[in-house]
Design an enzyme around this catalytic site. Structure first.
Site, PDB file in Angstrom:
ATOM      1  N   GLU A 265      14.190 -22.695 170.916  1.00 28.23           N
ATOM      2  CA  GLU A 265      13.678 -23.929 170.782  1.00 28.23           C
ATOM      3  C   GLU A 265      11.998 -23.459 170.564  1.00 28.23           C
ATOM      4  O   GLU A 265      11.351 -24.326 169.584  1.00 28.23           O
ATOM      5  CB  GLU A 265      13.583 -24.960 171.969  1.00 28.23           C
ATOM      6  CG  GLU A 265      14.950 -25.379 172.046  1.00 28.23           C
ATOM      7  CD  GLU A 265      15.746 -26.021 170.867  1.00 28.23           C
ATOM      8  OE1 GLU A 265      14.746 -26.438 170.094  1.00 28.23           O
ATOM      9  OE2 GLU A 265      16.893 -26.148 170.791  1.00 28.23           O
TER      10      GLU A 265
ATOM     11  N   GLU B  49      16.198 -23.576 161.477  1.00 29.86           N
ATOM     12  CA  GLU B  49      17.144 -22.823 161.957  1.00 29.86           C
ATOM     13  C   GLU B  49      16.943 -21.549 161.979  1.00 29.86           C
ATOM     14  O   GLU B  49      17.344 -20.616 162.815  1.00 29.86           O
ATOM     15  CB  GLU B  49      18.598 -23.374 161.820  1.00 29.86           C
ATOM     16  CG  GLU B  49      19.757 -23.013 162.833  1.00 29.86           C
ATOM     17  CD  GLU B  49      19.316 -23.680 164.212  1.00 29.86           C
ATOM     18  OE1 GLU B  49      18.578 -24.413 164.319  1.00 29.86           O
ATOM     19  OE2 GLU B  49      20.347 -23.169 165.116  1.00 29.86           O
TER      20      GLU B  49
HETATM   21 ZN    ZN Z   1      18.211 -25.072 166.378  1.00 32.43          ZN
END
Ligand code: ZN
Length: 491
Positions: free
Chosen positions: A261, A290
């Site tokens: 995160e 991502e």
């Molecule tokens: Zn993620």
């Protein structure tokens, strides 16, 4: 300065977009609150207010005034302004296809759906969630009908998260990954890697996470971190980045999800403040996002160099669990290939198969070739086929992810594209920065972060995934560097 109707078109457009960004700020905050601190009972009321906010944003964006301004600004030359107009036009074009009423219905169904999913998962009761999944599919079909010219239904959904990426592009990458991942798992499963056993007291884990975050460059005046069942990161606006994590005494997964995160957070944090309150002030695509979370989690956070720095600090925090575990064994344990039913806990190799399974199933659900009532059975059979794993119950199977409950179909593939992209970017960073390993061993991550800020983070949404990849790495989306990385590491 007030920017009213009649101001120069660019100023006026920026002012209108800034108001929409302010509404989005409020929407993010409502969402964060509903996942971090709202009592469960508030879900229906919150779904109403989220739907109203969505409708207001939608109506403002598709207004005649915005459309006229975009037309007037066609061909604007300054680079940032041209990017702003391009991104705003894309948002306008997509939004103007969708009736405001449908946009509001989707926001409402997401709020109600996620609450139903939360209850269903807690009770491992798929039947109670099934009507909400049916409702989401019905809304998705209505949404897809708003884009009749798009080749396949799934392309419409994918394009929301990954501009210009088609189902065929994803298949091209996934087909290649699938054969190699299956081969790697067959070769490595049961290789005797050590298993870590707790207890890992929650407070000590939070201390450990904080040491890592501080070394990565966490600033208490502009960041915060909270505990939630399902970790996520969001940026409300400049100077306000929020991470969440989920810590359990039995394992150290929270440490890795915190690093994950952080990767999402630092991307948003480092976007140029000049893009604040504009459509450029967000990360450009889900796969780039991502790629950054996976880079900090895996390429940094699971590397032996990182642990040479951090294990001597981690070990004394857990004398009972880690007192007798050597650093080398610890590194092997946190990098072991271990097929299991849960995507969020998956290692780097089996993770891809979890995503491919979801990519296939959501297309089948949309096509009607898998019916909602049959989904748990189909899910379990496919997990067994791809991963050789028995799913103990629906909470650890079809109900484990929240995505479908909020209408996120077409999102899962971007997770795996992010893994692919992360290694493409990583290779270039290592080529540019030289001995990153030695820096990590000293707990120094600043030069990597600065390199990423300069080349990726600060640009926000100015470039598409494809443009950014080409600028940074000189190549297109390519699974080979990622596969080479996995083979070197695991074969
Ligand atoms: Zn993620």
């Amino acid at each position: 300065m007030s920017v009213t109707a009649g101001s120069p078109p660019l100023d006026r457009l920026k002012a209108l977009l800034a108001e929409i960004a302010d509404l989005r700020h409020a929407e993010f905050l409502l969402d964060w609150d509903s996942r971090v601190s709202m009592p469960r009972g508030g879900a229906d009321a919150r779904a109403q207010s989220a739907a109203t906010l969505t409708r207001l944003m939608h109506e403002r964006l598709v207004s005649d005034e915005v459309s006229g301004l975009l037309e007037a600004l066609d061909g604007v030359e300054e680079e940032d302004d041209a990017a702003l107009v391009r991104v705003a036009r894309r948002e306008w074009e997509r939004a103007s296809r969708v009736p405001a009423e449908l946009a509001a219905e989707m926001a409402h169904a997401a709020g109600v759906g996620v609450a139903a999913w939360d209850r269903a998962k807690a009770a491992s009761d798929f039947d109670s969630f099934a009507p909400h999944l049916e409702r989401q599919l019905e809304l998705k079909h209505r949404y897809i009908e708003c884009f009749p010219e798009t080749q396949t239904a799934y392309d419409v959904l994918l394009d929301d998260y990954e501009e210009g990426t088609t189902t065929a592009d994803v298949l091209h990458v996934f087909d290649r990954l699938k054969e190699e991942l299956v081969r790697l798992i067959e070769r490595r499963a049961g290789d005797g890697s050590p298993v870590l056993h707790g207890p890992f007291p929650v407070e000590q884990q939070q201390r450990a996470s904080r040491i890592v975050l501080d070394a990565f460059g966490y600033d208490e005046t502009m960041w915060r971190i909270d505990e939630t069942p399902h970790p996520f990161a969001s940026k409300m606006g400049v100077g306000d980045v929020r991470l969440t994590t989920h810590t359990e005494e039995g394992d150290l997964i929270s440490l890795f999800s915190t690093m994950h995160e952080f990767g999402h957070g630092v991307y948003e944090f480092e976007i140029d403040d000049a893009y604040a309150r504009s459509p450029l002030g967000l990360g450009t695509s889900s796969a780039i996002h991502e790629s950054q979370s996976r880079m900090w989690e895996n390429l940094v956070g699971r590397s032996p160099d990182f642990w040479r720095w951090f294990y001597p600090q981690l070990q004394p925090l857990f004398p009972e669990a880690l007192g007798g575990v050597e650093e080398e064994a610890f590194v092997r344990a946190v990098n072991a290939i271990r097929p299991g039913p849960i995507r969020g806990d998956a290692d780097e190799v089996t993770y891809g198969l979890h995503i491919i399974l979801r990519f296939e199933l959501e297309q089948e659900l949309l096509a009607g070739t898998v019916a909602v009532p049959d989904l748990p059975e189909v899910w379990n059979a496919r997990v067994k086929e791809y991963l050789g794993v028995d799913v103990p119950d629906d909470a650890h199977g079809v109900l484990q992810d929240m995505h479908w409950s909020i209408g996120f179909f077409g999102y899962f593939p971007t997770y795996q594209l992010g893994n692919v992209v992360s290694v493409q970017i990583w290779e270039r960073a290592r080529a540019d920065l030289g001995n990153l390993e030695a820096q990590f061993e000293r707990g120094e991550f600043g030069s990597l972060r600065e390199w990423l800020r300069e080349r990726i983070y600060r640009h926000g949404s100015k470039y598409t995934l494809r443009e950014l990849l080409t600028r940074v790495t000189g190549s297109e989306l390519d699974p080979e560097p990622y596969l080479q990385y996995l083979r070197t590491k695991f074969a």
